[in-house]
Write an enzyme that holds these catalytic residues in place. Sequence first.
Site, PDB file in Angstrom:
ATOM      1  N   ASN A 149      75.289  57.168  51.483  1.00 58.18           N
ATOM      2  CA  ASN A 149      74.693  58.492  51.595  1.00 58.18           C
ATOM      3  C   ASN A 149      74.419  59.077  50.219  1.00 58.18           C
ATOM      4  O   ASN A 149      73.356  59.624  49.965  1.00 58.18           O
ATOM      5  CB  ASN A 149      75.624  59.406  52.391  1.00 58.18           C
ATOM      6  CG  ASN A 149      75.159  60.841  52.402  1.00 58.18           C
ATOM      7  OD1 ASN A 149      73.965  61.121  52.391  1.00 58.18           O
ATOM      8  ND2 ASN A 149      76.095  61.769  52.396  1.00 58.18           N
ATOM      9  N   GLU A 480      64.862  61.020  44.429  1.00 56.08           N
ATOM     10  CA  GLU A 480      66.142  61.599  44.837  1.00 56.08           C
ATOM     11  C   GLU A 480      67.234  61.001  43.961  1.00 56.08           C
ATOM     12  O   GLU A 480      67.415  59.776  43.928  1.00 56.08           O
ATOM     13  CB  GLU A 480      66.452  61.361  46.312  1.00 56.08           C
ATOM     14  CG  GLU A 480      67.787  61.971  46.702  1.00 56.08           C
ATOM     15  CD  GLU A 480      68.054  61.979  48.203  1.00 56.08           C
ATOM     16  OE1 GLU A 480      69.236  62.147  48.574  1.00 56.08           O
ATOM     17  OE2 GLU A 480      67.093  61.822  48.980  1.00 56.08           O
ATOM     18  N   HIS A 482      70.610  61.836  44.184  1.00 49.14           N
ATOM     19  CA  HIS A 482      71.772  62.443  44.825  1.00 49.14           C
ATOM     20  C   HIS A 482      73.094  61.906  44.269  1.00 49.14           C
ATOM     21  O   HIS A 482      74.108  62.608  44.256  1.00 49.14           O
ATOM     22  CB  HIS A 482      71.706  62.183  46.339  1.00 49.14           C
ATOM     23  CG  HIS A 482      72.489  63.158  47.142  1.00 49.14           C
ATOM     24  ND1 HIS A 482      72.507  63.159  48.514  1.00 49.14           N
ATOM     25  CD2 HIS A 482      73.290  64.182  46.778  1.00 49.14           C
ATOM     26  CE1 HIS A 482      73.272  64.129  48.951  1.00 49.14           C
ATOM     27  NE2 HIS A 482      73.770  64.777  47.927  1.00 49.14           N
ATOM     28  N   GLU A 528      67.028  66.564  46.873  1.00 49.71           N
ATOM     29  CA  GLU A 528      68.402  66.535  46.361  1.00 49.71           C
ATOM     30  C   GLU A 528      68.494  65.877  44.977  1.00 49.71           C
ATOM     31  O   GLU A 528      69.193  64.889  44.789  1.00 49.71           O
ATOM     32  CB  GLU A 528      69.319  65.831  47.360  1.00 49.71           C
ATOM     33  CG  GLU A 528      69.475  66.637  48.643  1.00 49.71           C
ATOM     34  CD  GLU A 528      70.393  65.988  49.660  1.00 49.71           C
ATOM     35  OE1 GLU A 528      71.218  66.711  50.243  1.00 49.71           O
ATOM     36  OE2 GLU A 528      70.277  64.768  49.896  1.00 49.71           O
ATOM     37  N   GLU A 608      65.700  70.718  56.293  1.00 53.29           N
ATOM     38  CA  GLU A 608      66.584  69.942  57.160  1.00 53.29           C
ATOM     39  C   GLU A 608      67.481  70.932  57.895  1.00 53.29           C
ATOM     40  O   GLU A 608      67.995  71.872  57.296  1.00 53.29           O
ATOM     41  CB  GLU A 608      67.443  68.946  56.366  1.00 53.29           C
ATOM     42  CG  GLU A 608      66.665  67.862  55.659  1.00 53.29           C
ATOM     43  CD  GLU A 608      67.539  66.959  54.796  1.00 53.29           C
ATOM     44  OE1 GLU A 608      68.774  66.953  55.019  1.00 53.29           O
ATOM     45  OE2 GLU A 608      67.008  66.277  53.907  1.00 53.29           O
ATOM     46  N   TYR A 609      67.660  70.692  59.188  1.00 53.59           N
ATOM     47  CA  TYR A 609      68.589  71.525  59.951  1.00 53.59           C
ATOM     48  C   TYR A 609      69.026  70.750  61.191  1.00 53.59           C
ATOM     49  O   TYR A 609      68.450  69.723  61.540  1.00 53.59           O
ATOM     50  CB  TYR A 609      67.946  72.870  60.338  1.00 53.59           C
ATOM     51  CG  TYR A 609      67.031  72.845  61.550  1.00 53.59           C
ATOM     52  CD1 TYR A 609      67.397  73.469  62.746  1.00 53.59           C
ATOM     53  CD2 TYR A 609      65.798  72.204  61.508  1.00 53.59           C
ATOM     54  CE1 TYR A 609      66.557  73.456  63.841  1.00 53.59           C
ATOM     55  CE2 TYR A 609      64.949  72.198  62.604  1.00 53.59           C
ATOM     56  CZ  TYR A 609      65.334  72.822  63.776  1.00 53.59           C
ATOM     57  OH  TYR A 609      64.505  72.808  64.871  1.00 53.59           O
ATOM     58  N   HIS A 611      71.871  68.871  62.107  1.00 54.29           N
ATOM     59  CA  HIS A 611      72.235  67.487  61.789  1.00 54.29           C
ATOM     60  C   HIS A 611      72.623  66.746  63.071  1.00 54.29           C
ATOM     61  O   HIS A 611      73.578  67.099  63.751  1.00 54.29           O
ATOM     62  CB  HIS A 611      73.392  67.497  60.799  1.00 54.29           C
ATOM     63  CG  HIS A 611      73.623  66.202  60.120  1.00 54.29           C
ATOM     64  ND1 HIS A 611      74.570  65.299  60.539  1.00 54.29           N
ATOM     65  CD2 HIS A 611      73.028  65.642  59.038  1.00 54.29           C
ATOM     66  CE1 HIS A 611      74.564  64.242  59.743  1.00 54.29           C
ATOM     67  NE2 HIS A 611      73.642  64.432  58.829  1.00 54.29           N
ATOM     68  N   PHE A 691      77.120  57.375  58.898  1.00 49.36           N
ATOM     69  CA  PHE A 691      76.419  58.614  58.555  1.00 49.36           C
ATOM     70  C   PHE A 691      74.901  58.475  58.678  1.00 49.36           C
ATOM     71  O   PHE A 691      74.194  59.474  58.704  1.00 49.36           O
ATOM     72  CB  PHE A 691      76.801  59.038  57.129  1.00 49.36           C
ATOM     73  CG  PHE A 691      76.768  60.513  56.925  1.00 49.36           C
ATOM     74  CD1 PHE A 691      77.665  61.328  57.586  1.00 49.36           C
ATOM     75  CD2 PHE A 691      75.851  61.096  56.087  1.00 49.36           C
ATOM     76  CE1 PHE A 691      77.635  62.695  57.410  1.00 49.36           C
ATOM     77  CE2 PHE A 691      75.812  62.462  55.895  1.00 49.36           C
ATOM     78  CZ  PHE A 691      76.710  63.266  56.566  1.00 49.36           C
TER      79      PHE A 691
END
Length: 1662
Positions: A149, A480, A482, A528, A608-609, A611, A691
């Site tokens: 992730n 990204e 992250h 991110e 994003e919302y 999850h 995940f």
Amino acid sequence: MDDGAQLSVWTLLLGALITCSILGFCHRRSWQWRLLLLQGINVLRRLLWLPWRLCRRNFWEDCAVFGDRKLAAHAPMRYYPSVAAVEGKSPNIVDLGEKDWRMHIFENPQAALSCSQVHDRSFDDQQWHEVPIPSNWQMLGLATPIYTNITFPFTPVPLLLAPYVSSRNPTALYRTHFTISAEQIKGHRVHLVFQAVGSAVMAWVDGQYVGYSQDSMTAAEFDITDALQGKAENAGDSAAAALLSRTAEGDHVLVAMVPMWCDGSYLEDQDQWWLTGLHRGVELHLVPELRLADYEATAVEAEGAGLLTVRCHLAGANASGASVRLTLGQMEPMTKTPERCAASASPLQEEGWCVTLQLRVPKVRPWSAEDPFLYPLLLEVTAGATAQVERIKVGFRCVDIRDGQLRVNRRPITIAGANVHEMHPTRGKAITEEDMILDIQCLKRGNFNAVRNCHYPHHPRWYELCDEYGLYVVDEANIETHGFVENLAISLLACDWAWRAQFLHRTRNMFQRAKNHCSVIVWSLGNESGWGPNFAACMDALRRWDPHERPVQYEGGQSHGDAVLLFGDGQQPSSDIICPMYWSPPMIMPLAANMKDSLMSRPVILCEYSHALGNSNGSLHSYWELFWSSKPEHRRMQGGFVWEWADAAVKVTRRRTLDPVNKSQDEPWLEGHYGYGGDFGPSSGKQDRNFAVDGILFPDRSPHPAYFEFKRLQQPVAFGLRSTTSAEATEVTVNVTNRYAFKDLGHLTLLAFLSDAAGRSHPCTFEPATLAGIPAGQSREFIVKASLPDSALRACGCWLTLQAVQSEEQQMIPAKFVVAEECLTVCPPQPLASSETVGICRGSVAPVASPSLSGTAVVEHGDVTLVKAPNYVARFKQGTLAALSGPSGTLLGEDLRHCFSRASTDNDRCGLDFFVPHVLRIPMANRILDWSGHLSLQASWLLNGLETLEPSQEVEWSNSASGPTLQVKEVFLCRGQPCFVVRTEYVVGPGKLEVSVHVVPTGAACNVATLPRVGLQLKLPSEMSKMSWLGYGPHETYPDRKAADWKVHCSQVDDLHVPYVVPSENGGRADVHWAAFTAPSGEGLLLQYSCNDEPAPDSVPQDQEPSKRPAGTRGAQLSASRYTMEEVEAASHRHKLPTATARPVQVHLDTAHLGVGGVGEGGSKLWATATQFFVSPQKGPWRYQGQFLEGARSVEELAGPGSNLLLASKDMAPRVEYLAQLQGALKQASLEARRAACRWEELLNRSLLLEDIEESFFPSMLETSTYWTCGPMRWFCHLPIFRTIWHKLVVLWLSSFRPVAALFLRSQATSTDTCTVPGSCPSRTNGNLMMQMQTKPGKAAVQSEGLGSQSQVPTCPATLEGVSFGKVSTSQIDECSGLAASRVNAGLYWVNNDSGAGPVLYGITKTGQHMARLQIQDAGSNDWEDIAVGPGPEPGKSYIYIADIGDNNRYRGTVQLYRVEEPVVPNGRDRNADIWIKPERFDVTWPQGKKYDCEAMFVDQGKGAEQAGTVGRVYVITKGDNRNGDPQWRGGDVFYADLPRWGQRLDFVATGVRLDVVLATGADIAPSGNLIAVRTYGEIRMWPRPCEWSVHEALRKSPCGVQSKNERQGEAIAFGKDGENYLTVSEGRYPEVWYFGMTQRFKAEMMHKAEALMQQNTTISH
């Protein structure tokens, strides 16, 4: 400590204090101290690595080198040579992936580069792997799939090591040959195009280096013309050797080196599988010398007119003398010559020659996602002759932001979006156009209108499909970083000027790919990655490049505008849109309401919302209440993108290899099942586990229950109940609102039907009769008129269902597809008892016919206390209800227990301990995290001991007016301390057992923020497999996710289970008032719930204090499963659950149940359950009541008994129609003729109409053996001659669909002649199949009972009369050649061999509600001969098998068996949906290598399977052949093959049995529990079945021939469940379905129900 050490310590402390002071001062002065800090770190890093860089300068570890000899990005081109060629494939595009390539993996790039001989044409690469292109190594099983992730898997400390990667860097060399002639090259430049390669690619042609590229998700293009022509200057010895070795003219060698990691990998840490390889196509582009190098098409709509501006950049020697011709649709073309343009005018190209053309289009039809109208655009470059033609489709639209709202065509839009990764469960990133179309189809049918390309540019074809079918696109750059968040420096690379060029390069690639697509309405800089000057440069460049002036968004920054160390908040001042991720509704409300601050008055769209990790997506309704709100303070909240679209679990089979890099081959892999991080060895991402399994679709794109939640909440039509009137013809006023932004509702049709508690529908009419004319954003009232059922049924509730269905197929939405629907309660069910107290739930009257019983219960005390009530017996062990039995058998199979835990969901397991599990090893860390709310809920429950409760009891018996009463006090101890004090009262009354519960939390139970559940747990017998309930459904619902229908539903228990990839709490149904569990016999148990506690608070988007029950609770939470809670909790994968067959039914009835969560709260509570859906122990106690009723019969069964055969309803296809009228009844259920009471007058006045059955019951008319009617001369009814004549007359009338008055009587004949088979098993009457037989015409009828018995078969010979269901629709059926009745879900499946469209498998679920057209991918031939349903390689599951004999050269003379896991029609699937299935094909071997044509096939399972080491056998009867008169081939041979538990091979063995009844066509065979039947032409032959499971031994016996006179050339036969009946299908253009047989039990039930109807004096229409 010496003085020197003390001085050092004080020096460090002083330095830290000074540093913090400086940073604090900068922060107070709003200086960008974070940026200064990160830039200082970058300077130190550069100094640290300076010596290393001087001696190690590899392309793949140099952030300044991301492309060498790589051509500049441009709009996708197809290089058509003429206008006539644009309709087909361009001849100037050569696909190099049409044949497999060779590939070998080396330990690192240096090892790969040292293998210079690969460039030699004569190099032997036969030992290398043969791989398809496109593909990923990992998905081919050649390397370990890795999922992370956040963490970079190739470096331990990215803060220090970037841009360097591990020296163990697996690197593949790809090698292929291609041919291109000198004639093809003439007048062209040849470009080699890698559409996408991860992580980087270095290429050689004929040994000559041609270039290097990074950016794994956009194209890399190289000019290889010189290499093809042998211009090998400075190419080295390898190139010269390759040229000398070339022996064939035009034959060339292409070698590509692909490292697994490169410096660009630091920019691609995107919460996905790290997959490597050529995952998009590789092509050769033959580019003309005079060419269109790039172009930009801007189509803008304004006030009804359109302005098209096309700017072309020409290249080539003759560019100055060329011209460009533009043609838009049917409009007049326009031509223009170029002029010199400077580089500044075209920032992506060098200076050259440009042409700008403008065209005005009057009355233009604008493009939007609702109406995606496109205009074809042709660009033709000519210089005397045509040099190049490009064809694209453009849509006229404008995008802007005004008054804080994102607008398309000057209207605000609402974003119903999804984050879509390019991912396939078996092919990884190598997706096909079919995969994209399937995703878009699911998006459109789920009412999604937008996608965010997460987190990289997608396949070029994806944008074209989004243009065509209508989806708004947020296109995102492939950036990204992250992983740097682990070093508290997520913005490190964004603040490093050395990486700026690479940032711009990736942004430019994204822009060039999609700039001409109207579907792209927003650009995104990445995901991110913090914020810094590099992103500011990218944002400025995008705004300078884009003539559309599309908005640019970026989530990674924060409102202060400084660099970011951890996470962004989506409020970066430079972003045109505020786009946070995982903010809850209370968090975004003040953000959207702030209109005073200019920076805050921007659209709020969640990037994003919600999850979707496993069983998730709770509180979704809270978001959509705000998104659809018309309040001024909510208008800037314009939607969001769910994370994410589909589960990213993968199925990988490891390939054994000798590669030195693959050192972990002995590590266990999960093969054959969906896997996630850690399933492919410790290095495959064990820390992040599942995940990536966080979609609203399963990996195969079948829907999660949450998908239907999104569909309902996002639906573009809203329905509301205004008023009702109570009368015989109820008038209901409803409000219909058009939520579209642009179009009216004229493309939809309004449907309305009223359903009662028995599940029957009543017709409705409405005024006005059409939805047309309701403009966007407006509403209209409709008056719906419906006839209500009688008062007794109306007391149980009535519900009005409104549906807006698609009128015509459009944008992948088929005709009659339900776009929007709502269920409105027009007659609330009456409460169980009148009470002025308004509580959670006063209970509801259930539609059951309970017997009127009197008397009191008797208590017998002993070791086990027995309480004998008039119709049931209850057993108590001390204070625990241990068993409950009724006349029909066991009702409750195990102790009734209180339950306070659940199988944890993925959200229950999410907390700081999930991401940093080692933090729990720190002393007291778990207590501190629990106190602060950052510990996962599951860890908190374990920490406080709620998983291990031990009860102690105090028991007291007494008597009350209602019956014997047992009062029990239980104290549940947790680690020796009280947690719950529970008082339970049982009242044993006639007909029902009442249970009252009072739960008080105490001690450790009050230390947790929320309890999982508070309720009862009970176990029912396995036979109680059908559940009916009043509550939310039909799909899974929970307190915080219940956008569904609240009414009466019905389902099989097996279908309630949701097979999440990681098993968890599932299958629940919210706000249940009652539930009935019934066995196939109709007997069962009714549970009724009521609660007088104070009502739970209403669910609102704002923050709420937790309560004792989740907000909005209006009933119990109910679940029923074949698995225990402990089994689900222990299983890490769904295939590890035990076999569900014949297991008890585990029922949970909860008065309070925690929501599933998924709403963001920020920080480590990222996917927490909203507090308003907590079960707060601090707010206890809980009080609730339950009732257990035995033997209740559901009113729905009055329409006909339950059965295993399912018929399609009116709007299903193919349609099996049945029309008959049953009039009259017997006074009692007895079947004796002396109690017939046949009254002709009553037969004419009372009727039961069965039409277009929708529930899972069998039409009563067709279940009878003899049809009767009785008049005054009832004695005549007993004469055999009358029986025979009347029976034939009724059958004739039924076949022609003429209504007939009929009364059921049992034949008094007692002859039970049988064919006895020595050694057969003892008689078993598990079906009592009852058929009407005739030994000879005109003789007395012979009844043969017990064909469900092993020892009983019909008299030989016999004649079997059948009843036709009628002709199936000829528009759907061409040739019906296979039929199978499922023993698992009572489904019916049949095959249609349509010579035009290919074979199609149809299926109907057990409820009859859902029928699907099952398209099989790679179907082989278009002639399927038979299907069967049976066991399979995976224990405990049932499969559908298809025998494909084929009639073309490819499959001639072979048998192909396909396996499709059953059920193929998921519960909740929309009607008439096409389901594409990728089957698994078995390899088939025949004895002695011969090939045979299959005529019939079935799958059998029996007692000997376990001893034989297999799960069953598949039998095949080959075609007989009597055309040549050869007696050796008159019959069909029988072969069998053992079904393997694992593997794909079927080895057929000859049985030595030949069936002379099998001719060339028209045969089928079917086994039952006791019988084997072979069907050919008009004849059916039957064999008794022996004890053992080897069927071919029975086939050697002499059969009992049964002549079925009603059929022509029969094609298929199938037995129903438990062998109770069977049916056949006749062949021909008008196939017919015939039914034979009836069970004695069904007959008796029908008498009982008909009598009940007579007493009610009612007529029920269905």
